[in-house]
Enzyme design. Structure first.
Site, short mmCIF file in Angstrom:
data_model
loop_
_atom_site.label_atom_id
_atom_site.label_comp_id
_atom_site.label_asym_id
_atom_site.label_seq_id
_atom_site.Cartn_x
_atom_site.Cartn_y
_atom_site.Cartn_z
N MET A 1 0.84 -1.20 0.00
CA MET A 1 0.00 0.00 0.00
C MET A 1 0.88 1.26 0.00
O MET A 1 0.42 2.35 0.32
CB MET A 1 -0.94 -0.01 1.21
N HIS B 1 9.09 1.04 3.42
CA HIS B 1 10.19 1.03 4.37
C HIS B 1 11.08 -0.18 4.08
O HIS B 1 10.82 -0.94 3.13
CB HIS B 1 9.67 1.02 5.81
N ALA B 2 12.09 -0.37 4.94
CA ALA B 2 13.07 -1.43 4.67
C ALA B 2 12.44 -2.82 4.61
O ALA B 2 12.96 -3.72 3.94
CB ALA B 2 14.18 -1.38 5.72
N HIS C 1 9.55 -3.60 3.20
CA HIS C 1 9.10 -3.79 1.81
C HIS C 1 10.29 -4.06 0.89
O HIS C 1 10.21 -4.91 0.00
CB HIS C 1 8.39 -2.53 1.31
#
Ligand code: PAF
Length: 289
Positions: free
Chosen positions: A30, A34-35, A37
């Site tokens: 969505m 951040h790390a 993902h």
């Protein structure tokens, strides 16, 4: 990296790759990346010839009064991160692309039982919203493999069950939670925490670890472990929804003989609803109660 916004453009790219016999991976998100993902994307790239990341804030998985309207939208920053991580294709559809007939009477995909416990009890319709949008993505991206973070452990099981039941030829991979240095699980919603709340937020992870330690000793009942954690979180200013020890495989209440457990928690802190979980493998018998 290319960004496509329409199903037509997406399908054209996918057809080309399919003709080449390429293996395709999908990482649904969505956005507000951040790390955690990026770790999914890196694994996806190692597993497939081409990787698609989708960014779509899916309205039907948010309940009334939840944060749909204020969910952070950071497309440009996300594109920068994805491009730096070597992504092939970003699919960023708008609402009309995925819900051409509107959202009210749209077809829903529902995984029974698993969707109504834990988070599902507090967010009715949430997992049906997730299963529906993930089905739409699977049908159009036709991935060989799709990757999801284990922070949303219940979501991962719902998607695995859906894929199995609907005979979807997609392998579902769960990837380990990526944590901040103080233990807080990375989440797009952590940005809702103010500085004071952010400093207190790692307590959820600490309580999960404490529960895991108690389970391993075999000296505490499940109820005693859960009640103690709920009390500690409440005393620290959290508003916990649940803290629960479950069977890892299906999130049922553990029975004698079960060894693979998952401890899961959901708690509000200020404006943020935080979730986290931890796997516990028991060497000995399950404590009673
Ligand atoms: O985990 C998420 O970000 C979402 O629930 C998902 C899987 C992208 C579906 O909207």
């Amino acid at each position: 990296m290319e960004t496509v916004f329409s199903l037509d453009d997406l399908r054209r790219r996918i057809q080309g790759w399919r003709r080449e016999g390429a293996r395709i991976a999908l990482v649904p998100t969505m956005g507000n990346l951040h790390a955690g993902h990026i770790s999914l994307l890196e694994r996806a790239r190692a597993l497939a010839d081409h990787t698609v990341v989708s960014i779509f804030v899916n309205p039907i998985q948010f309940g009334k009064g939840e944060d749909y309207a204020r969910y952070p939208s950071t497309l440009e920053a996300d594109q920068g991160k994805l491009s730096a991580a070597g992504l092939d294709l970003l699919f960023a559809p708008n609402l009309d692309q995925l819900y051409p007939g509107g959202i009210e009477e749209d077809t829903r995909v529902t995984v029974p039982v698993l969707s109504s416990i834990l988070c599902g009890q507090y967010r009715p319709g949430h997992f049906s919203g997730v299963a529906t949008v993930v089905s739409k993505l699977f049908i159009n991206v036709q991935p060989d493999v799709a990757l999801f973070g284990e922070k949303d452990y219940q979501q991962l099981l719902v998607i695995k069950r859906m894929t199995r039941d609907l005979l979807m030829p997609v392998e579902i991979l769960g990837m380990p939670i990526v944590r901040e240095s103080d233990g807080l699980a990375m989440s797009s919603r952590n940005s809702y925490l103010n500085a004071d709340e952010r400093a207190r937020a790692p307590l959820i992870h600490e309580e999960l670890r404490a529960a895991a330690d108690k389970l391993v000793t075999g000296k505490h009942s499940l109820i005693a472990i859960e009640t103690a954690a709920m009390a500690t979180l409440t005393a620290a200013g959290f508003r916990p929804e649940y803290f629960s020890v479950r069977r890892a495989e299906d999130l049922e209440i553990p029975k004698a003989g079960d060894r693979s457990l998952q401890v899961l928690a959901a708690a509000w802190l200020g404006e943020a609803r935080l979730i986290d979980n931890l796997r516990v493998e028991l060497a000995g018998p399950l404590p009673q109660g």
